[in-house]
Scaffold this motif. Structure first.
Motif, PDB file in Angstrom:
ATOM      1  N   ALA A  13       7.622  14.335  12.293  1.00 25.95           N
ATOM      2  CA  ALA A  13       8.884  14.413  13.034  1.00 25.95           C
ATOM      3  C   ALA A  13       8.918  13.378  14.161  1.00 25.95           C
ATOM      4  N   SER A  14       7.755  13.110  14.754  1.00 23.69           N
ATOM      5  CA  SER A  14       7.732  12.204  15.908  1.00 23.69           C
ATOM      6  C   SER A  14       7.760  10.719  15.508  1.00 23.69           C
ATOM      7  N   ILE A  15       7.494  10.419  14.225  1.00 24.14           N
ATOM      8  CA  ILE A  15       7.436   8.998  13.806  1.00 24.14           C
ATOM      9  C   ILE A  15       8.235   8.756  12.523  1.00 24.14           C
ATOM     10  N   LYS A  16       9.140   9.678  12.246  1.00 19.27           N
ATOM     11  CA  LYS A  16       9.871   9.654  10.973  1.00 19.27           C
ATOM     12  C   LYS A  16      10.568   8.311  10.705  1.00 19.27           C
ATOM     13  N   THR A  17      11.258   7.802  11.728  1.00 21.51           N
ATOM     14  CA  THR A  17      12.017   6.573  11.519  1.00 21.51           C
ATOM     15  C   THR A  17      11.091   5.427  11.114  1.00 21.51           C
ATOM     16  N   GLU A  18       9.972   5.296  11.825  1.00 20.67           N
ATOM     17  CA  GLU A  18       9.046   4.192  11.517  1.00 20.67           C
ATOM     18  C   GLU A  18       8.432   4.332  10.135  1.00 20.67           C
ATOM     19  N   VAL A  19       8.005   5.561   9.816  1.00 20.90           N
ATOM     20  CA  VAL A  19       7.336   5.765   8.531  1.00 20.90           C
ATOM     21  C   VAL A  19       8.329   5.550   7.389  1.00 20.90           C
ATOM     22  N   ASN A  20       9.529   6.094   7.550  1.00 19.75           N
ATOM     23  CA  ASN A  20      10.526   5.923   6.491  1.00 19.75           C
ATOM     24  C   ASN A  20      10.878   4.448   6.290  1.00 19.75           C
ATOM     25  N   GLN A  24      10.425   2.299   2.948  1.00 22.73           N
ATOM     26  CA  GLN A  24      11.610   1.610   2.410  1.00 22.73           C
ATOM     27  C   GLN A  24      11.301   0.133   2.151  1.00 22.73           C
ATOM     28  N   GLU A  25      10.562  -0.472   3.092  1.00 25.79           N
ATOM     29  CA  GLU A  25      10.223  -1.894   2.956  1.00 25.79           C
ATOM     30  C   GLU A  25       9.406  -2.130   1.682  1.00 25.79           C
ATOM     31  N   VAL A  26       8.485  -1.232   1.417  1.00 21.62           N
ATOM     32  CA  VAL A  26       7.668  -1.390   0.203  1.00 21.62           C
ATOM     33  C   VAL A  26       8.542  -1.213  -1.037  1.00 21.62           C
ATOM     34  N   LEU A  27       9.443  -0.241  -0.970  1.00 21.03           N
ATOM     35  CA  LEU A  27      10.335  -0.030  -2.115  1.00 21.03           C
ATOM     36  C   LEU A  27      11.193  -1.270  -2.370  1.00 21.03           C
ATOM     37  N   GLU A  28      11.695  -1.849  -1.292  1.00 23.83           N
ATOM     38  CA  GLU A  28      12.530  -3.058  -1.456  1.00 23.83           C
ATOM     39  C   GLU A  28      11.704  -4.199  -2.048  1.00 23.83           C
ATOM     40  N   SER A  29      10.450  -4.297  -1.616  1.00 22.07           N
ATOM     41  CA  SER A  29       9.605  -5.407  -2.086  1.00 22.07           C
ATOM     42  C   SER A  29       9.193  -5.219  -3.545  1.00 22.07           C
ATOM     43  N   GLN A  30       9.147  -3.957  -3.994  1.00 19.94           N
ATOM     44  CA  GLN A  30       8.663  -3.625  -5.344  1.00 19.94           C
ATOM     45  C   GLN A  30       7.261  -4.187  -5.591  1.00 19.94           C
ATOM     46  N   ALA A 237       1.293   0.542   4.140  1.00 17.12           N
ATOM     47  CA  ALA A 237       2.445   0.445   5.042  1.00 17.12           C
ATOM     48  C   ALA A 237       2.487   1.641   5.998  1.00 17.12           C
ATOM     49  N   VAL A 238       2.205   2.842   5.469  1.00 15.89           N
ATOM     50  CA  VAL A 238       2.226   4.040   6.321  1.00 15.89           C
ATOM     51  C   VAL A 238       1.074   3.993   7.329  1.00 15.89           C
ATOM     52  N   LYS A 242       1.386   4.007  11.395  1.00 16.17           N
ATOM     53  CA  LYS A 242       0.755   5.029  12.233  1.00 16.17           C
ATOM     54  C   LYS A 242      -0.293   4.444  13.194  1.00 16.17           C
ATOM     55  N   LEU A 243      -0.846   3.285  12.812  1.00 13.59           N
ATOM     56  CA  LEU A 243      -1.960   2.739  13.594  1.00 13.59           C
ATOM     57  C   LEU A 243      -1.604   2.544  15.067  1.00 13.59           C
ATOM     58  N   SER A 244      -0.356   2.166  15.329  1.00 14.94           N
ATOM     59  CA  SER A 244       0.014   1.904  16.732  1.00 14.94           C
ATOM     60  C   SER A 244       0.030   3.207  17.552  1.00 14.94           C
ATOM     61  N   HIS A 245       0.021   4.356  16.873  1.00 13.39           N
ATOM     62  CA  HIS A 245       0.017   5.642  17.586  1.00 13.39           C
ATOM     63  C   HIS A 245      -1.386   6.238  17.693  1.00 13.39           C
TER      64      HIS A 245
END
Ligand SMILES: Cc1ncc(COP(=O)(O)O)c(C=O)c1O
Length: 379
Positions: A13-20, A24-30, A237-238, A242-245
């Protein structure tokens, strides 16, 4: 009150935007397996752990296996480790046909008792795997001394200890190899199975990269047999997001551990508390000890408090290792830790009220089970 052992939903909940966004970036890159995200993650984890190279792999278990394979460890070889660990440490040795040889733990830290290592070394010994249990680095100076004296490889099982320090050095950077797990419940968790190996040796790093892709180099040409130990980009990517936290989560865990120490001391309960011997214990687990551990765990469950036994059966007593012919009683400290230890919630989001509730509940259990003093039972 309901307090799980670990609250990953609160973390998400606290990092949802970043993780999502990372997903998403990986999905776009395929680009799903290895590739630029994995390389970025390897560089970041190696740097975080003050080591030169990172090799992303499929799990902490495969990290251990790949390191042993890189050293050609197999039948006829012996590897020294502790019986009080997660199965993967010993499973990796056994899967390659090598023989696990155990040294007992130091009951204060649950880590390998380094004074027992030298007497376990034979002509067949090839490696030592110290395990940094619960987030505290084993006593590495004596491990490295004895290893260098006998020309042994040191593989740090740092699955539970990313960012932990020993005399200012980061977990995984002290031995020849360090192995991390990004299993979701670890302090730095992926969204599935994932892991990483770190090393300061360029040749070893290169060999591991070949081994994780079935030993293929160049593509479809195999001089060695490896495995599919590749890391997926989505996990990389995840982990990167998370590493910055991680440092603030670690600080929160350390704060929670200190608060427990204080509350338990104030309550003056007959339970063992964690002993910190290094300068940066990252508290993947906060483990207490009680001679009535099983009853305590059931009591806490009724109070809505999650806890876990890490680990109920030491490795020398596992059925699959019966072939080692090690009797029960051979490693008394590991065996009594397996009977008495209990991990209680220490996750970063745990608040003061929840911590007090945990300690009060344990105090309530102790009150209930404390033998009635003799003066009250005399007629
Ligand atoms: C000490 C230890 N070694 C190895 C592993 C294996 O890691 P993974 O679950 O990522 O395979 C773990 C993870 O649970 C662990 O705690």
């Amino acid at each position: 009150m309901n307090i799980p052992l670990l609250d990953l939903k609160a973390q998400y909940a606290s990092i949802k935007t970043e993780v999502n966004a990372a997903i998403q970036e990986v999905l776009e890159s395929q680009h799903f397996i290895l590739g630029p995200k994995v390389e970025e993650c390897e560089k970041a984890i190696a740097a975080y752990s003050t080591c030169s190279y990172g090799i992303g792999v499929s799990s902490g278990s495969d990290a251990l296996l790949a390191c042993l394979m890189a050293e050609n460890i197999g039948p006829g070889d012996e590897v020294i480790t502790t019986p009080y660990t997660f199965f993967a440490t010993v499973g990796a040795i056994s899967r390659l046909g090598a023989t696990p040889v155990f040294a007992d733990i130091d009951p204060a830290t649950y880590n390998i008792n380094v004074s027992q290592i030298a007497s376990k070394i034979t002509k067949k010994t090839r490696a030592i795997i110290p395990v940094h249990l619960f987030g505290q680095v084993a006593d590495m100076d004596p491990v490295m001394l004895v290893a260098r004296d006998h020309n042994l490889i040191v593989i740090e099982d740092a699955a539970q200890a990313i960012g932990a320090e020993y005399k200012g050095r980061r977990a995984g950077s002290i031995g020849d190899y360090g192995c991390f797990s990004f299993f979701p419940s670890k302090n730095l968790g992926a969204i599935g199975d994932a892991g990483m190996i770190i090393t300061n040796d360029a040749e070893r790093a290169e060999k591991l990269k070949v081994l994780r892709g079935h030993g293929s180099k160049p593509k479809y040409y195999h001089r060695v047999v490896g495995g599919n130990f590749r890391l997926d980009a989505i996990h990389a990517a995840v982990v990167l997001a998370k590493l910055s936290h991680l440092d603030s989560w670690t600080a929160a865990r350390q704060h929670n551990a200190k608060r427990y120490d204080r509350l338990f001391r104030e309550a003056d309960l007959p339970i063992g508390l964690p002993v910190v011997t290094t300068n940066r214990h990252i508290f993947n687990q906060y483990v207490i000890r009680s001679s009535s551990r099983d009853q305590m765990q059931s009591f806490l469950k009724k109070k809505g408090i999650g806890s876990e036994v890490y680990y109920p059966v030491p490795m020398h007593m596992q059925d699959c290792f019966a072939y080692l012919r090690i009797e029960a009683g051979a490693f008394p400290e590991s065996e009594s830790a397996a009977r008495e230890s209990l991990a209680i919630p220490v996750y970063p989001e745990l608040n003061e009220e929840q911590a007090r509730y945990v300690v009060e509940s344990i105090a309530g259990f102790v009150d209930q089970t404390e033998p009635v003093p003799a003066e009250f039972t005399r007629a």
